[in-house]
Design an enzyme around this catalytic site. Sequence first.
Site, short mmCIF file in Angstrom:
data_model
loop_
_atom_site.label_atom_id
_atom_site.label_comp_id
_atom_site.label_asym_id
_atom_site.label_seq_id
_atom_site.Cartn_x
_atom_site.Cartn_y
_atom_site.Cartn_z
N CYS A 109 0.82 -0.96 0.41
CA CYS A 109 0.25 -0.12 0.10
C CYS A 109 0.78 1.01 0.17
CB CYS A 109 -1.00 -0.02 1.34
SG CYS A 109 -2.42 -0.95 1.40
N HIS A 248 -3.26 7.39 1.97
CA HIS A 248 -3.59 5.75 1.78
C HIS A 248 -4.68 5.84 1.98
CE1 HIS A 248 -4.15 1.69 0.69
NE2 HIS A 248 -3.99 1.85 2.04
N ASN A 278 -10.23 0.30 -0.18
CA ASN A 278 -8.95 -0.06 -0.02
C ASN A 278 -8.13 -0.35 -1.69
OD1 ASN A 278 -6.01 -0.07 0.18
ND2 ASN A 278 -6.67 -0.96 2.38
O1 UT7 Z 1 -3.55 -1.16 2.87
C1 UT7 Z 1 -2.62 -1.53 3.88
C2 UT7 Z 1 -2.68 -1.52 5.15
N1 UT7 Z 1 -3.65 -1.51 5.97
C3 UT7 Z 1 -4.87 -1.03 7.16
O2 UT7 Z 1 -4.48 -0.08 7.40
C4 UT7 Z 1 -5.77 -1.66 7.43
C5 UT7 Z 1 -6.09 -1.26 8.99
N2 UT7 Z 1 -6.72 -1.94 10.27
C6 UT7 Z 1 -8.34 -1.66 9.74
O3 UT7 Z 1 -8.33 -1.39 9.21
C7 UT7 Z 1 -9.04 -2.87 11.03
O4 UT7 Z 1 -7.98 -3.42 11.59
C8 UT7 Z 1 -9.95 -3.78 10.01
C9 UT7 Z 1 -11.04 -3.24 9.29
C10 UT7 Z 1 -9.31 -4.39 9.11
C11 UT7 Z 1 -10.45 -4.29 11.97
O5 UT7 Z 1 -11.44 -3.32 11.97
P1 UT7 Z 1 -10.95 -3.61 13.44
O6 UT7 Z 1 -12.19 -2.63 14.12
O7 UT7 Z 1 -8.85 -3.97 13.69
O8 UT7 Z 1 -11.54 -4.78 14.15
P2 UT7 Z 1 -11.10 -6.06 14.50
O9 UT7 Z 1 -9.92 -6.85 13.83
O10 UT7 Z 1 -10.20 -5.80 16.15
O11 UT7 Z 1 -12.16 -7.65 14.88
C12 UT7 Z 1 -13.63 -6.53 15.84
C13 UT7 Z 1 -14.54 -7.46 15.12
C14 UT7 Z 1 -14.39 -9.49 15.77
O12 UT7 Z 1 -14.81 -10.27 16.01
P3 UT7 Z 1 -14.42 -10.56 17.86
O13 UT7 Z 1 -14.19 -11.35 17.53
O14 UT7 Z 1 -14.87 -8.98 18.51
O15 UT7 Z 1 -15.40 -11.45 17.62
C15 UT7 Z 1 -13.99 -9.62 13.96
O16 UT7 Z 1 -13.62 -10.97 13.85
O17 UT7 Z 1 -15.25 -7.57 14.20
C16 UT7 Z 1 -15.03 -8.75 13.46
N3 UT7 Z 1 -14.95 -8.78 12.09
C17 UT7 Z 1 -15.55 -8.25 11.35
N4 UT7 Z 1 -17.68 -8.42 11.62
C18 UT7 Z 1 -17.84 -8.00 10.44
C19 UT7 Z 1 -13.51 -8.79 11.01
N5 UT7 Z 1 -14.15 -7.81 10.01
C20 UT7 Z 1 -15.72 -7.81 10.11
C21 UT7 Z 1 -16.31 -8.46 8.89
N6 UT7 Z 1 -17.96 -7.89 9.22
N7 UT7 Z 1 -16.59 -7.70 7.66
#
Ligand code: UT7
Length: 333
Positions: A109, A248, A278
């Site tokens: 990215c 980005h 993204n």
């Molecule tokens: O482009 C290169 C660099 N990339 C980035 O900068 C991405 C950076 N990270 C992010 O944007 C975020 O961390 C994400 C969007 C990937 C995830 O968001 P988050 O608020 O950090 O969520 P999390 O990974 O802490 O997950 C929270 C919950 C989890 O469930 P439990 O374990 O709390 O029950 C995940 O399984 O959200 C769940 N989850 C989803 N739920 C519904 C993860 N993806 C989804 C989804 N739909 N698509």
Amino acid sequence: MHAKITGLGHALPDHIVTNHDLAQVYDTSDEWITQRTGISQRRHSETETTGDLATRAAREALRMSGRESVSAVVLATATPDYRCPGTAPSVAAKLGLEDVPAFDVSAVCSGFVYALSVGASLVETGRFESVLVIGAETFSTILDPADRTTGAIFGDGAGALLLERSLTREPGTIGSATLGSNGNQADLIQIPGGGSAAAIAGADASPYFQMQGAAVFLDAVTRMEAAVRDVVDAEGWHLEDIDALVPHQANVRIINALAKQLDLPPEKAVVNIADLGNTSAASIPLALAQGSAAGRFQAGDRLILAAYGGGTTWGAIALTWPNFTSTTTAPSN
Ligand code: UT7
């Protein structure tokens, strides 16, 4: 010698995938995706490869600058048409530029910021008169069908800038750049399979893109903030002098956190993630194309580009907006 932007182009695949479409495939919802990422829809390519999208974006940049050829082509991508060879030579060939040097830059990215820094340097040394810098991706081809998190975030597209030699620092000049990496964090963003590591280990590693989202989120804000401050200082600007921050597009929450850390009004950050998701190395040139088409930038405006991605890698570049005599069409296709 300076490198000056004289052309801008973009390409998007036609197929739109909404959050509601994804909710038919994964255990997810429009509400979760919108609230956690700011994304409503993204494009998935059904017929065009990364190289095809790159070629389309590059053609538009060439057309805008009124040129038919360039001295070199630099393509940032993490989704090349083939693992070997690079995709840039075939893009150059499709553009009718068979003999020019053409190579890929792999910084996920952060790829476009890396490629733009390299492309500008090629012009600034005086060795190359003009360079096409392209960011192009088809992340839809490397997503794990079982991973709702990456499935919700990534999309396809391409953007291109044309750089030409300039003797003066007029509007459109590429300014200071800073780049960095931390390979100790390589496992935060990775395709485990398909490379020499898996082959040597004899491991049955996943061919799909994987990301440790929460760890990436925190590091992305920290690294991009430091990179922006570095280039603003190097230019002799102040943060309040910035007309637009073009980050980005990874997550709208990352963009808002970055603007807050920098004490910039949120409206100074260019955000196009809602419609495109993204698009990795394509996200910054797509945001530039969309911002330009919307009349968001004026000639001479001070822009900072900032990115963070796999490697891990990061970087920022200062530039002033060129005095384009024509604008590209809005990236609606
Ligand atoms: O482009 C290169 C660099 N990339 C980035 O900068 C991405 C950076 N990270 C992010 O944007 C975020 O961390 C994400 C969007 C990937 C995830 O968001 P988050 O608020 O950090 O969520 P999390 O990974 O802490 O997950 C929270 C919950 C989890 O469930 P439990 O374990 O709390 O029950 C995940 O399984 O959200 C769940 N989850 C989803 N739920 C519904 C993860 N993806 C989804 C989804 N739909 N698509």
